[in-house]
Design a protein around this motif. Structure first.
Motif, PDB file in Angstrom:
ATOM      1  N   THR A 194       0.721  -1.186  -0.015  1.00 22.26           N
ATOM      2  CA  THR A 194      -0.238   0.021   0.094  1.00 22.26           C
ATOM      3  C   THR A 194       0.995   1.254  -0.039  1.00 22.26           C
ATOM      4  OG1 THR A 194      -2.002   1.114   1.033  1.00 22.26           O
ATOM      5  CG2 THR A 194      -0.124   0.196   2.469  1.00 22.26           C
ATOM      6  N   LYS A 195       0.206   2.436  -0.140  1.00 24.20           N
ATOM      7  CA  LYS A 195       1.237   3.474  -0.340  1.00 24.20           C
ATOM      8  C   LYS A 195      -0.036   4.733   0.027  1.00 24.20           C
ATOM      9  CE  LYS A 195       4.365   6.503  -1.463  1.00 24.20           C
ATOM     10  NZ  LYS A 195       5.519   6.792  -0.547  1.00 24.20           N
ATOM     11  N   LYS A 196       0.375   5.332   1.028  1.00 28.72           N
ATOM     12  CA  LYS A 196      -0.423   6.524   1.505  1.00 28.72           C
ATOM     13  C   LYS A 196       0.422   7.793   1.069  1.00 28.72           C
ATOM     14  CE  LYS A 196      -0.546   6.221   6.111  1.00 28.72           C
ATOM     15  NZ  LYS A 196       0.332   5.099   6.245  1.00 28.72           N
TER      16      LYS A 196
ATOM     17  N   LEU B 188       0.656  11.756   2.574  1.00 29.01           N
ATOM     18  CA  LEU B 188       0.300  12.312   3.682  1.00 29.01           C
ATOM     19  C   LEU B 188       0.688  13.811   3.580  1.00 29.01           C
ATOM     20  CD1 LEU B 188       1.677   9.555   6.320  1.00 29.01           C
ATOM     21  CD2 LEU B 188      -0.796   9.933   5.542  1.00 29.01           C
TER      22      LEU B 188
END
Lengths: 453, 453
Positions: free
Chosen positions: A3-5, A7
């Protein structure tokens, strides 16, 4: 799975809301006094709403409206929210599409509703209002406003549709935990409530009745205003923080969405995610598809008519230009309670009429199927409402797979479903079904509208 | 009211877990084979646990254990979690203290349990295990492991204490939504379950019985391991990501905590927040108070004895050196179900014995009172377990107020309470009470331990 957030920092919380009405070539038609059929002005709404909110409602000239520092300070409790690249979902679908979602479920009350609740409570407080009222169906809006009211030291009375009051005790407890008074509607506390209880002692309530009660209490209480969680222009305005943040985050990801999707009830989260992107379509002709995902059992945008109609079932509100199924339309009792509304707000209705956006309808079983795939691949159990956006995003990703095209899809995860597990239980037990809606059923309510204007 | 979050980026997620055993002068005593009374070695645990987890359990030499990239990738779904300066709470208390909390409630399952669930599922998968088992009481651990198992493609069977299975259907539905099999315990699927059902057909289950069933199923299923969500050293190890992040964030805030607080059940979240700070006390003599907040109705650290005892009610586990109330101690049915455990893990027990940490006990009504103040001032409705840490933090902040000293207090918000609203409902209705525990009740169970070693 990976996954990759993306921010942001607190300084990246927007400093102004985006008012799309200012950029629209075809402005939304005015709302009308139902008796005189004359357009209403901001001042006409002052008895009911805080004055600043009434002015925002009518503002068609200022594209940017400054967010007060006190509101931004409160936004900092949970904003900026993450933008997530849904690698897990992409992999499960085996699609070349890039799928992103804006995660509004991280707010303390679990949904995007707090974005407007805080703004509305603030403007009421600033004007010296001491008490506010509202209605709530499933309870998402009521929960958000309960916290916002407490934060600004306002007393709040929430009329909660009686059937939900008893069937969704968790949402009621959340409101009470924040210190709000929650009244099952219909109630004996208002004339509207008493009249209905007298006629139908076992009536389990409706959003229409709850609105009537909340409006009546606000009108009869000194220093008290009424608030609403969707449909109105000022609510859409406050929600644009969602899309404004998402725009910056898509830039961090080095991409720009080809498709932006939100689920659609009255329009609050859909407008929030999409209007900031839509402005580049309006102003610079940017090629981008905007899709509202509505329930097949309440399909105002896909099967309704563009017409003046009341905002509530009882017909107490001004006349609003909207895509509608008729204010007497009674949607099936689907689990996405937040999407069970007969009409679309005036801005969205105009945008749809002008083909600046699209709408799709999704069947209930397809939303739960999409929701479980999302939960298993991305970890978050989505609200039944948000699952409509997920299902629409999955459909678009599968088209990409079929066509072998790599598109970038962004959808809004408006809330989590942790307080809606009873619905998942029903789905997992095979007890849920779709609700087929005939043209006759829709036509019946629409025909009644013709006398309105 | 105002708030301030300290946010890290994904690159700041720790790359190694902190193993406090390596830095302890007095090492925890060994766990023993209950028959031979001989110390156990990692290999002795291989039949039950994944080998890497068994080695972590026994490791007293390496202070840092690398977090595999696959685990960090999964952590990115919700980590790093925010550190929040609780200005709202400070203001309500009118205290000179600075109060910070680490918000672990933002994980998709709503608690810190996912930190270890993901690590355990990963090490099982890496070893070629295909099936895992566990038990769950209130369901926080079961929910976390259900998602982790799905993410790594493992089949999971969860034995859920029967009374919770029926009383907390939401947590059961969450596990099922992630694809886990949930079995009410006692069940007919194991010999331990069948024996009890035969003797007591209406028995509503206990954590002890559920452990026996989960262990039995793991031992009898090919390629299957057992997992546990607290008490054991490797669980504490995985949870240290909480405190390691918090340390960096306190640095961003330009402060260092004088007091670090976590609620205490088996020790997983308490160790997670406190061990990384404690290491500076162990290694550099840093002046810092570490406080475990336990329920007054299950006071192993404040009123228990340091003694070898079984980890489960039935007495199937090795003998563990622990502060304990006796493995037959039956705690009152308080709402903080996650804290209803008779003993503390071996590391925490040794630290407490060596006066390197403190413990306080909190009464149930005080926890709910603290929880509502926190909800109204900071917006988040806390889990009943986490409310013990909040109550302890408030007590310390009030001491600061009385003494006119400005201390910096950090506590761990281990989870949100959105699935525990029935408990809030009871509190708000005045139906909750405290549970007074006599010395006799405690002594009774402790006396029975003397024959163990």
């Amino acid at each position: 799975m990976s996954t990759k957030k993306f921010l942001l920092q607190e300084k990246d919380i927007p400093t102004a809301w985006y008012n799309i009405a200012a950029d629209m070539k075809n402005k939304p038609l005015p709302i009308l006094n139902p008796k005189t059929k004359e357009p209403l002005h901001a001042e006409d709404l002052y008895p009911l709403f805080a004055e600043e909110l009434a002015r925002q409602e009518m503002n068609q000239t200022d594209a940017w409206i400054e967010i007060p520092e006190e509101v931004r300070d409160m936004y900092k409790i949970w904003r900026p929210t993450p933008l997530v690249r849904a690698y897990g979902l992409e992999k499960a679908l085996d699609t070349p599409a890039h799928i992103y979602f804006k995660n509004e479920s991280v707010s303390p009350v679990g949904s995007h509703k707090l974005n407007s609740a805080i703004a509305q409570a603030y403007f009421c407080k600033k004007q010296g209002v001491t008490n506010i009222t509202t209605e709530t169906g499933a309870g998402q809006w009521g929960a958000a406003l309960s916290f916002a009211a407490k934060a600004f030291g306002l007393e709040l009375a929430v009329y909660m549709v009686k059937v939900s009051y008893h069937q969704k005790p968790y949402r009621r407890s959340i409101m009470q935990s924040y210190g709000a008074e929650v009244i099952a509607s219909p109630s004996m506390s208002t004339r509207a409530g008493r009249d209905i209880i007298t006629k139908h002692p076992n009536y389990q309530g409706s959003l229409g009745t709850a609105i009537s009660e909340a409006v009546e209490l606000a009108m009869q209480t000194p220093n008290c205003k009424y608030t609403l969680g969707s449909v109105l222009n000022h609510v859409m305005l406050h929600q644009t923080v969602i899309g404004l943040e998402a725009e910056k985050q898509m830039e961090m990801a080095g991409e720009y969405p080809d498709i932006v999707i939100g689920c659609f009830g009255g329009g609050s989260n859909f407008s929030g995610i999409s209007f900031p992107f839509l402005r580049h379509k309006l102003n610079e002709g940017k090629d981008i598809r905007i899709i509202a995902a509505e329930p097949a059992s309440c399909p105002k945008l896909t099967r309704g008519q563009f017409q003046y109609d009341f905002g509530d079932e009882a017909g107490y509100t001004p006349l609003i230009p909207m895509y509608t199924l008729g204010h007497n339309f009674a949607p099936a009792n689907i689990h996405a309670g937040g999407l069970r509304y007969h009409g679309a707000g005036s801005i969205v209705s105009q945008l749809k009429k002008d083909n600046l956006m699209e709408a799709v309808d999704i069947k209930q079983l397809d939303t739960f199927n999409a929701a479980l795939l999302f939960a298993k691949t991305e970890g978050i159990i989505p609200a039944p409402e948000s699952s409509h956006a997920i299902a629409a995003a999955i459909n678009e990703a599968l088209v990409c797979k079929e066509e072998g095209t790599q598109k970038t899809i962004l959808f809004n995860l408006s809330g989590h479903g942790l307080i809606d597990m009873a619905a998942y239980d029903q789905y997992l037990s095979g007890d849920l079904s779709n609700h087929e809606l005939s043209d006759d059923e829709i036509g019946k309510n629409l025909n009644e509208l013709e006398h309105l204007i």
